[in-house]
Each structure stands twice: as structure tokens, then as C-alpha cells.
Design an enzyme around this catalytic site. Structure first.
Site, PDB file in Angstrom:
ATOM      1  CB  THR A  76       6.949   0.418  46.941  1.00 21.55           C
ATOM      2  OG1 THR A  76       5.638   0.950  45.910  1.00 21.55           O
ATOM      3  CG2 THR A  76       7.702   1.852  47.537  1.00 21.55           C
ATOM      4  NE  ARG A  82       0.911   2.486  43.284  1.00 18.59           N
ATOM      5  CZ  ARG A  82       0.944   0.974  43.118  1.00 18.59           C
ATOM      6  NH1 ARG A  82       0.761   0.569  44.368  1.00 18.59           N
ATOM      7  NH2 ARG A  82      -0.028   0.788  41.889  1.00 18.59           N
ATOM      8  CG  LEU A  96       7.958  -0.502  51.866  1.00 16.30           C
ATOM      9  CD1 LEU A  96       9.281  -0.871  51.367  1.00 16.30           C
ATOM     10  CD2 LEU A  96       7.365   0.846  51.696  1.00 16.30           C
ATOM     11  CG  ASP A  97       1.856  -0.319  47.373  1.00 14.33           C
ATOM     12  OD1 ASP A  97       1.255  -0.832  48.514  1.00 14.33           O
ATOM     13  OD2 ASP A  97       1.683   0.834  46.953  1.00 14.33           O
ATOM     14  CE  LYS A  98       4.552  -9.066  42.413  1.00 15.10           C
ATOM     15  NZ  LYS A  98       3.762  -9.659  41.810  1.00 15.10           N
TER      16      LYS A  98
END
Length: 320
Positions: free
Chosen positions: A149, A247, A145-147
């Protein structure tokens, strides 16, 4: 790295079974899902892969019946993985896997410029046996997961579980649902974005939908959950898991995620946010050992709930 077959390691002897050609590196990633594509490419560059007895290259096209030999050396050492105590919001855990509700601001695994304070550092404190699972700097990590998110992320606690869960992600046996607030109102109530994702042609720190061979197939399904004036709450379901996929696809639709510092140009927000308003709300998977279907849900972060309340309040006032 040493030469082919030197020292400890594992020799794999494979036969390419498909009628259509495929790049050597891409096929090997599918055969060894516990290894990253970058590491597979390192094996190839180091001379650890042969095709029909000849040292292969990443772009070597495989054809039906080709014999592939792969020398898999032991996992690389993990030079700066340290266990660090941190609070973990555990949604499910047993001897084989752990599912967490990741907060915003937490990077998943270390990198050269971000060596500690990551989710992996916290997991090593919580699960001391992780370092041997998967190698590299992301032991046990099935997906990222992105930082900024938030939400559900599954981590394997055994090599068997890691391989099984990565295959489930690839074959879409595992399901991943996200909630995101976007700018604007999609014209339809639901849809699908299919667009290959690769490095942005002008900004190498970003990703974009690209039309050349550098892109990797990506598919995102979306459905409007709630229309909120100049914004909308969307539910996303992934068929693939490319970097920044939701995104990038949201921005490509013309409806970037609210608060996205990379893909949204809008800096005036209804509420101060720690990052993009994107939350991995639901994760479904087959237990890698018992085969029981597990469905885990992560509650929305407080700031996400506050954002929705603010937008609903604005909409109510505008309609009164």
C-alpha cells in the site's frame, strides 16, 4: 524481565473509572498508546501489573474503582535496528514529525523474518534520534501501511509527538483517506462497512470479518469516485485502523481491491501491478505541538495512474 518494581522503570498508579467492565490489557493499551497491545500483554504475563494488589492477567475484568499498578520497565533493546540510506519521499518534516509518501514494496518496520531494508531502517539514517521513541522494533511509528500500500504515513520524532499522534488516530482527530480500485460495481454510490476483524478461521495468515469475541471493531466508509466498467475507483475513510482493514472490508463487500494477492481471487488484471491498487492519498492531523491543522496529500503512483488510464480507455472503446 525482572520482578515487579525491580531495577529502573516507572510505577504507574491508576484507577479504573468506567461503569462497565473492560479487559485489563485493552484498558492499559488505551492508557499507554505509545505501547503496543503485545508489549502490554508481555508486561502482564511478567507480573508487572497488579489489580487491587493482586497480580493481574490479560483477561482480568476491571470494574469501577479498581486500583491498577503498572511497573513500566525501560524500552526493550533494539538488537538489529540498523540505519540504512534509502530515498525518502518527504511530504512534510519539522523537529517533531515527518510525513512520507511510502512506495509499494516497502515494509514499514523490521520483524524477525525481515530484519532490514524497511522504512524504519531508512528513517534511522534520516533521523538518528528515533531509537528511543516508542521502543520495540518500530521507533516513531504512529500507524502502519501494508507493504504494497502506497501513500501518506506519519512518523513521530519525539515521544511527546508519538503519544499525541496515536491519540489523534484513536479519537479520529486525524483523518485518513485512501483511493482504491475494486473489482465490480457497488450497487450504491456510498456506504459504510462495520464488521469486527480478526484472524481468518481457516488461514491464520489472513484476516476476515468475524462474529466471535476474537474480532476487533472496525468501521470503513466508502464512496464511488468513478465507475470504470467492470471496476470502480473508491475513496475510503477509516474510523479505525485494523490490520488489512480496507482490504478485508472490500473483499467482504464482494468488491476486493484489484491486485490484492491475499484477498482477491482474480489473477487476470488489466495491467501488471506490484500489489494491491490501494493508496493513502490524504492525511489530516493537528500538529502535536503547535496544534496547527496539517493536511498532506500524496500523488498517485505512476502505475496507479496507468491502471486508471487503461480502464478509462477500455470503457471509452466499449461505448463507441
Amino acid at each position: 524481565m525482572g520482578g515487579f518494581g525491580e531495577g529502573e522503570g516507572e510505577l504507574l498508579q491508576l484507577t479504573y473509572p468506567k461503569p462497565l467492565p473492560m479487559r485489563l490489557d485493552r484498558w492499559l493499551v488505551a492508557q499507554r498508546p505509545e505501547q503496543s497491545r503485545a508489549r502490554i500483554q508481555k508486561f502482564i504475563e511478567a507480573g508487572y501489573v497488579r489489580v487491587n494488589g493482586v497480580t493481574g492477567r490479560a483477561k482480568t475484568p476491571l470494574r469501577h474503582g479498581d486500583r491498577v499498578e503498572v511497573w513500566m520497565p525501560p524500552p526493550e533493546p533494539l538488537p538489529y535496528l540498523v540505519a540504512q540510506a534509502m530515498p525518502l519521499d518527504v511530504l512534510y518534516e519539522d523537529a517533531h514529525l515527518i510525513v512520507l509518501n511510502k512506495p509499494a514494496g516497502l515494509t514499514v518496520h523490521p520483524a524477525p523474518g525481515n530484519k532490514d531494508g524497511t522504512l524504519v531502517n531508512g528513517l534511522l539514517h534520516h533521523c538518528p534520534d528515533l531509537p528511543g521513541i516508542g521502543g520495540e522494533l518500530r521507533p516513531g511509528i504512529v500507524h502502519r501501511l501494508d507493504k504494497d500500500t502506497t501513500g501518506c504515513i506519519v512518523v513521530a520524532k519525539s515521544q511527546e509527538a508519538l503519544v499525541n499522534l496515536q491519540v489523534q488516530i484513536q479519537k479520529r482527530i486525524a483523518s485518513r483517506d485512501y483511493l482504491g480500485v475494486v473489482h465490480g460495481q457497488p450497487a450504491a454510490d456510498h456506504g459504510t462497512v462495520i464488521g469486527a476483524i480478526g484472524r481468518h478461521p481457516a488461514d491464520r495468515k489472513k484476516y476476515a470479518v468475524v462474529s466471535d469475541a476474537s474480532g476487533r471493531h472496525a468501521c470503513t466508509h466508502w464512496q464511488v469516485q468513478e465507475r470504470l466498467g467492470d471496476y470502480a475507483l473508491l475513496r475510503f475513510k477509516l474510523d479505525t485502523g485494523r490490520t488489512h482493514q480496507i482490504r478485508v472490508h472490500s473483499a467482504h463487500m464482494g468488491h476486493p481491491i484489484v491486485g490484492d494477492p491475499v484477498y482477491s481471487r482474480c489473477r487476470r488484471l488489466p495491467l501488471a501491478l506490484p500489489g494491491q491498487a490501494l493508496h493513502a492519498v490524504r492525511l489530516g492531523l493537528d500538529h502535536p505541538i503547535t496544534r496547527e491543522r496539517l493536511v498532506l496529500e500524496a500523488p498517485l503512483p505512476a502505475v496507479f495512474e496507468q491502471l486508471l488510464e487503461r480502464l478509462r480507455s477500455r470503457l471509452a472503446k466499449a461505448g463507441s
